[in-house]
Enzyme design. Sequence first.
Site, PDB file in Angstrom:
ATOM      1  N   SER A 289       0.936  -1.177   0.019  1.00  0.00           N
ATOM      2  CA  SER A 289       0.142   0.061  -0.033  1.00  0.00           C
ATOM      3  C   SER A 289       0.916   1.202   0.180  1.00  0.00           C
ATOM      4  O   SER A 289       2.077   1.104   0.451  1.00  0.00           O
ATOM      5  CB  SER A 289      -0.800   0.041   1.365  1.00  0.00           C
ATOM      6  OG  SER A 289      -0.217   0.180   2.406  1.00  0.00           O
ATOM      7  N   CYS A 290       0.345   2.332  -0.357  1.00  0.00           N
ATOM      8  CA  CYS A 290       0.941   3.691  -0.416  1.00  0.00           C
ATOM      9  C   CYS A 290       0.971   4.311   0.768  1.00  0.00           C
ATOM     10  O   CYS A 290       0.677   5.499   0.930  1.00  0.00           O
ATOM     11  CB  CYS A 290       0.338   4.530  -1.523  1.00  0.00           C
ATOM     12  SG  CYS A 290      -0.059   3.686  -3.018  1.00  0.00           S
ATOM     13  N   ASP A 291       1.280   3.591   1.813  1.00  0.00           N
ATOM     14  CA  ASP A 291       1.544   4.128   3.343  1.00  0.00           C
ATOM     15  C   ASP A 291       2.796   3.895   3.820  1.00  0.00           C
ATOM     16  O   ASP A 291       3.287   2.736   3.795  1.00  0.00           O
ATOM     17  CB  ASP A 291       0.383   3.548   4.087  1.00  0.00           C
ATOM     18  CG  ASP A 291       0.288   4.419   5.662  1.00  0.00           C
ATOM     19  OD1 ASP A 291       1.336   4.561   6.148  1.00  0.00           O
ATOM     20  OD2 ASP A 291      -0.668   4.830   5.993  1.00  0.00           O
TER      21      ASP A 291
END
EC number: 4.1.1.17
Length: 390
Positions: A337-339
């Site tokens: 994920s983009c975290d």
Amino acid sequence: MTMHYVPDLGKISVDSVSRLDAYVASREFDRPTLVMDLDRVSAQYRALKAGLGRADVHYAVKANPARQVIARLVDLGSHFDAASRGEIALCLAEGADPSEISFGNTIKRASDIAWAHAQGIRLFAADAEEELVKIAEHAPGASVYIRLIVEVSEADWPLSRKFGCDRDMALHLLDVAKSLGLTPVGFSFHVGSQTRQASMWAPTLDVFAKIWADARTAGHDLSLLNIGGGFPAFYGEEIEAPTAYASQVIAMVEARFPEARKIMAEPGRGMVAEAGVIVSEVMLVSRKSERDLHRWVYLDIGRFSGLAETEGEAIRYQFETPRDADQHGPCIMAGPSCDSADVLYEKRPVSLPLTLKSGDRVLIRNTGAYTSTYSSVGFNGFPPLDVVVI
Ligand SMILES: *Cc1c(COP(=O)(O)O)cnc(C)c1O
């Protein structure tokens, strides 16, 4: 959570590890998938029960609430520790008797207490006066046990500060419960999840034996000791086998709490972790510079899609790839994920084959507990952990 049920594997071997492996090897998966082996759950229940003796097993539903797991445990005679209306409803729907379900969360919605009481639930946990008032109002006359705080935990995943109260508060709450018309029956505690050695229970049991004796001296005829969970699963560090571990714990309990007419144990992780394997896939292997000593390995599963217990690198899962015979090197592991919090292991890198590349399958062993329940519904559009029960 999507679930499929495969009732019969036909010709596939009865040995449980190879049963999971045979199933996994014979199929393609287009998303991260937890495969659970019900026979392995049965074996684990029997092994724990053999060690726990006269103690009632209340499976902690939150560890893995797959419908088929609950149904199998009902068949085996397990009781249940539920934390919410949803978990109670699940157990009842799968055939559990209300008298075998404890409402063990110390933080309950008043309407859920009333609902549970109407369903026939009669055993509730509390660690605060306000909670006892709620229980007395919505479940009049119910039995309650007071949760004690565990000050020092040697567990890999401690639960200590959030739950429980100290000695003086506990003795006070027993009096309050009685004055509210409830039936205070005993104490509960949790030594901390993944307490790897039975001997680690001793200091906590010593402290609570004293509080138990003080409560009896104060005139409370306590009969129930709920020893909670903490039973370990294998994540690479040595643990004792479930029967030996459980029987050591019970021997320590019997020696310190001779008046406990009823003992409850609430294994979650120890019941289901080793019955599951997650099938995942490498999405990318990269280096941040030509000089980088570590590779970054990005999987299709991460912190938000089931591997929440990698927080603080507390639980270290075992990874298996088809290239394990090749030479290995250190990797930082991350989710898709983009975290930036979605990094699994960085402080202590993981050793993986140098030949590993995107598209390779990665098996994550002993992941039947606290994975499907921790998966977001679809952070960043990545699908939640699928669950298949065989
Ligand atoms: C989560 C929980 C358990 C299960 O703990 P494990 O360490 O997984 O065995 C047991 N009792 C209570 C009250 C819990 O909240």
